[in-house]
Design a protein around this motif. Structure first.
Motif, PDB file in Angstrom:
ATOM      1  N   ILE A  95      44.907  31.649  72.271  1.00  0.00           N
ATOM      2  CA  ILE A  95      46.079  31.534  71.395  1.00  0.00           C
ATOM      3  C   ILE A  95      46.623  32.903  71.045  1.00  0.00           C
ATOM      4  O   ILE A  95      47.830  33.160  71.168  1.00  0.00           O
ATOM      5  CB  ILE A  95      45.712  30.748  70.116  1.00  0.00           C
ATOM      6  CG1 ILE A  95      45.407  29.282  70.443  1.00  0.00           C
ATOM      7  CG2 ILE A  95      46.848  30.827  69.096  1.00  0.00           C
ATOM      8  CD1 ILE A  95      44.801  28.515  69.283  1.00  0.00           C
ATOM      9  N   GLU A  96      45.748  33.796  70.606  1.00  0.00           N
ATOM     10  CA  GLU A  96      46.192  35.119  70.154  1.00  0.00           C
ATOM     11  C   GLU A  96      46.712  35.963  71.302  1.00  0.00           C
ATOM     12  O   GLU A  96      47.707  36.679  71.157  1.00  0.00           O
ATOM     13  CB  GLU A  96      45.051  35.839  69.425  1.00  0.00           C
ATOM     14  CG  GLU A  96      44.667  35.191  68.104  1.00  0.00           C
ATOM     15  CD  GLU A  96      45.865  34.997  67.181  1.00  0.00           C
ATOM     16  OE1 GLU A  96      46.644  35.954  66.991  1.00  0.00           O
ATOM     17  OE2 GLU A  96      46.034  33.879  66.659  1.00  0.00           O
ATOM     18  N   LYS A  99      50.224  34.906  72.261  1.00  0.00           N
ATOM     19  CA  LYS A  99      51.260  35.265  71.286  1.00  0.00           C
ATOM     20  C   LYS A  99      51.838  36.653  71.529  1.00  0.00           C
ATOM     21  O   LYS A  99      52.899  36.990  70.987  1.00  0.00           O
ATOM     22  CB  LYS A  99      50.690  35.216  69.865  1.00  0.00           C
ATOM     23  CG  LYS A  99      50.463  33.824  69.318  1.00  0.00           C
ATOM     24  CD  LYS A  99      49.893  33.904  67.904  1.00  0.00           C
ATOM     25  CE  LYS A  99      49.670  32.537  67.295  1.00  0.00           C
ATOM     26  NZ  LYS A  99      49.078  32.643  65.932  1.00  0.00           N
ATOM     27  N   TYR A 106      51.635  26.215  74.899  1.00  0.00           N
ATOM     28  CA  TYR A 106      51.336  25.126  73.976  1.00  0.00           C
ATOM     29  C   TYR A 106      49.914  24.647  74.257  1.00  0.00           C
ATOM     30  O   TYR A 106      49.670  23.918  75.221  1.00  0.00           O
ATOM     31  CB  TYR A 106      52.358  24.000  74.115  1.00  0.00           C
ATOM     32  CG  TYR A 106      53.723  24.431  73.628  1.00  0.00           C
ATOM     33  CD1 TYR A 106      54.033  24.402  72.269  1.00  0.00           C
ATOM     34  CD2 TYR A 106      54.685  24.912  74.514  1.00  0.00           C
ATOM     35  CE1 TYR A 106      55.278  24.830  71.801  1.00  0.00           C
ATOM     36  CE2 TYR A 106      55.925  25.343  74.049  1.00  0.00           C
ATOM     37  CZ  TYR A 106      56.214  25.296  72.700  1.00  0.00           C
ATOM     38  OH  TYR A 106      57.434  25.719  72.248  1.00  0.00           O
ATOM     39  N   ARG A 136      46.028  23.005  62.846  1.00  0.00           N
ATOM     40  CA  ARG A 136      46.763  24.248  63.102  1.00  0.00           C
ATOM     41  C   ARG A 136      48.072  23.954  63.844  1.00  0.00           C
ATOM     42  O   ARG A 136      48.096  23.153  64.788  1.00  0.00           O
ATOM     43  CB  ARG A 136      45.915  25.208  63.949  1.00  0.00           C
ATOM     44  CG  ARG A 136      44.569  25.552  63.354  1.00  0.00           C
ATOM     45  CD  ARG A 136      43.872  26.578  64.220  1.00  0.00           C
ATOM     46  NE  ARG A 136      42.498  26.802  63.809  1.00  0.00           N
ATOM     47  CZ  ARG A 136      41.727  27.786  64.273  1.00  0.00           C
ATOM     48  NH1 ARG A 136      42.216  28.628  65.186  1.00  0.00           N
ATOM     49  NH2 ARG A 136      40.488  27.919  63.859  1.00  0.00           N
ATOM     50  N   GLU A 138      49.448  25.780  65.956  1.00  0.00           N
ATOM     51  CA  GLU A 138      49.361  26.291  67.331  1.00  0.00           C
ATOM     52  C   GLU A 138      48.767  25.260  68.293  1.00  0.00           C
ATOM     53  O   GLU A 138      48.841  25.438  69.519  1.00  0.00           O
ATOM     54  CB  GLU A 138      48.491  27.559  67.392  1.00  0.00           C
ATOM     55  CG  GLU A 138      49.020  28.711  66.569  1.00  0.00           C
ATOM     56  CD  GLU A 138      48.367  28.775  65.194  1.00  0.00           C
ATOM     57  OE1 GLU A 138      48.386  29.855  64.580  1.00  0.00           O
ATOM     58  OE2 GLU A 138      47.824  27.732  64.746  1.00  0.00           O
ATOM     59  N   HIS A 140      48.772  21.522  69.817  1.00  0.00           N
ATOM     60  CA  HIS A 140      49.820  20.509  69.950  1.00  0.00           C
ATOM     61  C   HIS A 140      49.334  19.156  70.461  1.00  0.00           C
ATOM     62  O   HIS A 140      50.102  18.193  70.423  1.00  0.00           O
ATOM     63  CB  HIS A 140      50.918  21.049  70.867  1.00  0.00           C
ATOM     64  CG  HIS A 140      51.631  22.220  70.280  1.00  0.00           C
ATOM     65  ND1 HIS A 140      52.808  22.114  69.574  1.00  0.00           N
ATOM     66  CD2 HIS A 140      51.300  23.547  70.266  1.00  0.00           C
ATOM     67  CE1 HIS A 140      53.177  23.312  69.153  1.00  0.00           C
ATOM     68  NE2 HIS A 140      52.288  24.196  69.565  1.00  0.00           N
TER      69      HIS A 140
END
Length: 551
Positions: A95-96, A99, A106, A136, A138, A140
């Motif tokens: 995730i990080e 970004k 997703y 969260r 983030e 989905h």
């Protein structure tokens, strides 16, 4: 900013010339202009509806740099590969890292980590972790529910994860290869709403009629496009495109754009094709991806034509991220996380005492993940079972990379090697080390190259050795994506020079420990039957004594 082009209005099935204006990352105006057929075409960006980014051997930021060149603006990404290695830390890493670049990842919450109790993994995602992840923004969706027996039989642990997903109103991805009839009905009624594992039109049609969305998969190993594409014109709102697993050399060449081009070449309706490639994932997963509407994010591509889909430029949130075959996303500094704790091996670790010459054999099929069980004859030397290269029956091993343990050894057909061995720590789903080779010495060398690098893919042939290090979780490189693609092309070439006959030998190798795909696979704990979910003996018969009696 203002750009002119031919607007492909997918919902209204029209194409006309427009002037498109976008400001602050959003489309602010879309006005018709005098028809000009020489202008390029505006198309919503392509979306990969199911992919494990880790299988590109690239961290998300590098995956994005390659994908945008082909017009991809977003992915529906299941991070269960890194989760099987590093648990929650791995999911958060993906995730990080994602970004850090202008691309729309997703991510889902991995539903089956570890994938089964019949293998050793490095991480675990339990129900409490699913609750944490689902809360969260983030996250989905609940990523592919591979435990179809647990789903069909309403296992409490499985159903708790599904219940949590429903609580947050997030879709549940399916994974039910070959499931039909009553079993498919029970599976779908529990909650899974997509499937990317269909390998026949009959299977896909049955699931479509149960309300499932079908993601037509064309990856580096599993290729189901030809079997399924004829469904698109009858079910245009139910079809999506995905790669599932895409090795770096293939990603450097094409992505979802290739599926769109192939579908059009087969005479499929252009609007249906683009609906599958661009719009259906947005609707199903509620993605914040632009659909070429006023006030939408300015996510779109300009293509030369609607036949080959040659991408002129790609925009994400109004930022040009690719132009004329070149990525405009700058590389970033990537961190390293890993979980690799085994010691070097010796050739005798891969010996298997012969208990007869007839064995169960994993049959690897080019372009498929299913592996039928067949039987074959191996060679016996000094009481030990050996590969039989003349019959293309080779030794396969899975080595626990999380702790020191005896390797599991069995036999496989269709790799075609005539010399040496190939190995990889990309071994779905638990990512232990997996190797195929002609002899124990070569297998040992290939495995030890990976252990020394704490992850990678390797090939050894005589004095020749090559390794592509994958230090991030033992499954990804933090280096430039194009350099990784070139290194992978080189080692793939060496494997084929060694006799490997498969289109993508390393990608196929990576699935030979994937226990949730039938029929026969190998885990670090032994030979496994994916139909019955139980271990099998390698040997089919015991050797006979001199008087002909069974020992």
């Amino acid at each position: 900013m203002l750009i002119q082009g031919q607007f492909v209005d997918i919902p209204n099935r029209k194409i006309y010339s427009v002037s498109l204006t976008f400001l602050d990352g959003k489309i602010s105006k879309l006005e018709k202009i005098e028809t000009n057929t020489t202008l390029p075409y505006f198309v919503p960006g392509f979306i990969d509806a199911h992919v494990h980014v880790e299988s590109s051997m690239l961290v998300p930021s590098e995956f994005a740099r390659l994908a945008v060149v082909h017009g991809t603006v977003a992915t529906v990404s299941d991070p269960h590969e890194i989760a099987n290695v590093c648990g929650m830390e791995g999911v958060e890493y993906m995730i990080e890292n994602g970004k850090q670049v202008p691309f729309k990842f997703y991510f889902g919450a991995p539903s089956c980590v570890p994938a089964t109790p019949f293998e050793t993994a490095g991480g675990e995602i339990n129900a409490a972790d699913i609750e944490d992840l689902m809360s969260r923004p983030e996250i989905h969706y609940l990523a592919e529910m591979m435990n179809w027996p647990g789903t069909v039989n309403r296992d409490d642990f499985v159903m708790e994860k599904i219940r949590i997903s429903k609580k947050y109103g997030k879709p549940i991805d399916g994974h039910a290869p070959g499931l039909k009839g009553e079993l498919a009905e029970k599976y779908v009624s529990a909650g899974p709403s997509t499937d990317h594992e269909c390998f026949t039109a009959e299977e896909a049609l049955g699931k479509l009629k149960l309300g499932m969305k079908i993601a037509i998969r064309e990856g580096s190993a599993a290729k189901n496009f030809e079997a399924l594409i004829d469904l698109i014109d009858d079910y245009p709102e139910m079809i999506m495109f995905c790669s599932d697993d895409k090795h770096p050399d293939n990603l450097a060449v094409s992505h979802i754009n290739d599926l769109a081009a192939r579908a059009v070449a087969k005479g499929k309706d252009i609007f249906h094709v683009l609906q599958a490639a661009c719009l259906n994932p947005i609707a199903h997963y509620s993605l914040n991806v632009g659909q070429l509407k006023v006030d939408d994010p300015a996510d779109f591509i300009l293509v030369k034509d609607l036949k080959d889909f040659q991408v002129i430029s790609t925009y994400i949130d109004g930022e040009k991220v690719a132009e004329n075959g070149k990525t405009l996303i700058q590389p970033i500094k990537n961190n390293i996380i890993n979980n690799f704790n085994c010691s070097p091996k010796q050739p005798e670790d891969f010996q298997i005492k012969a208990n007869g010459s007839k064995v169960r054999v994993i049959e690897a099929l080019d372009g498929q993940l299913i592996t039928p069980e067949i039987s074959g004859e191996i060679l016996i030397k000094n009481g030990f079972a050996e590969s039989n290269p003349d019959e293309d029956i080779l030794k396969i091993t899975v080595v626990n990379r999380y702790e020191d343990a005896p390797p599991a050894v069995a036999f496989i057909k269709n790799f075609g090697l005539k010399t040496g061995a190939i190995a990889s720590s990309v071994g779905h789903d638990s990512h232990n080390i997996i190797a195929v080779g002609i002899d124990d010495e070569s297998i040992c060398r290939a495995v030890n190259l990976i252990i020394a690098a704490k992850g990678g893919v390797s090939a050894v042939s005589g004095e020749n050795e090559e390794i592509l290090p994958l230090p991030v979780g033992g499954i990804m490189s933090a280096s430039d994506g194009y350099e990784v693609a070139a290194a992978y092309t080189s080692i793939d070439k060496l494997a084929k020079e060694m006799g490997a006959s498969l289109n993508s030998p390393f990608m196929t190798l990576s699935f030979m420990a994937l226990l949730v795909i039938p029929d026969l696979k190998l885990s670090d704990k032994g030979l496994f039957n994916g139909q019955r979910f139980e271990f099998e003996e390698v040997f089919l018969e015991r050797p006979k004594t001199e008087d002909g009696r069974q020992e």
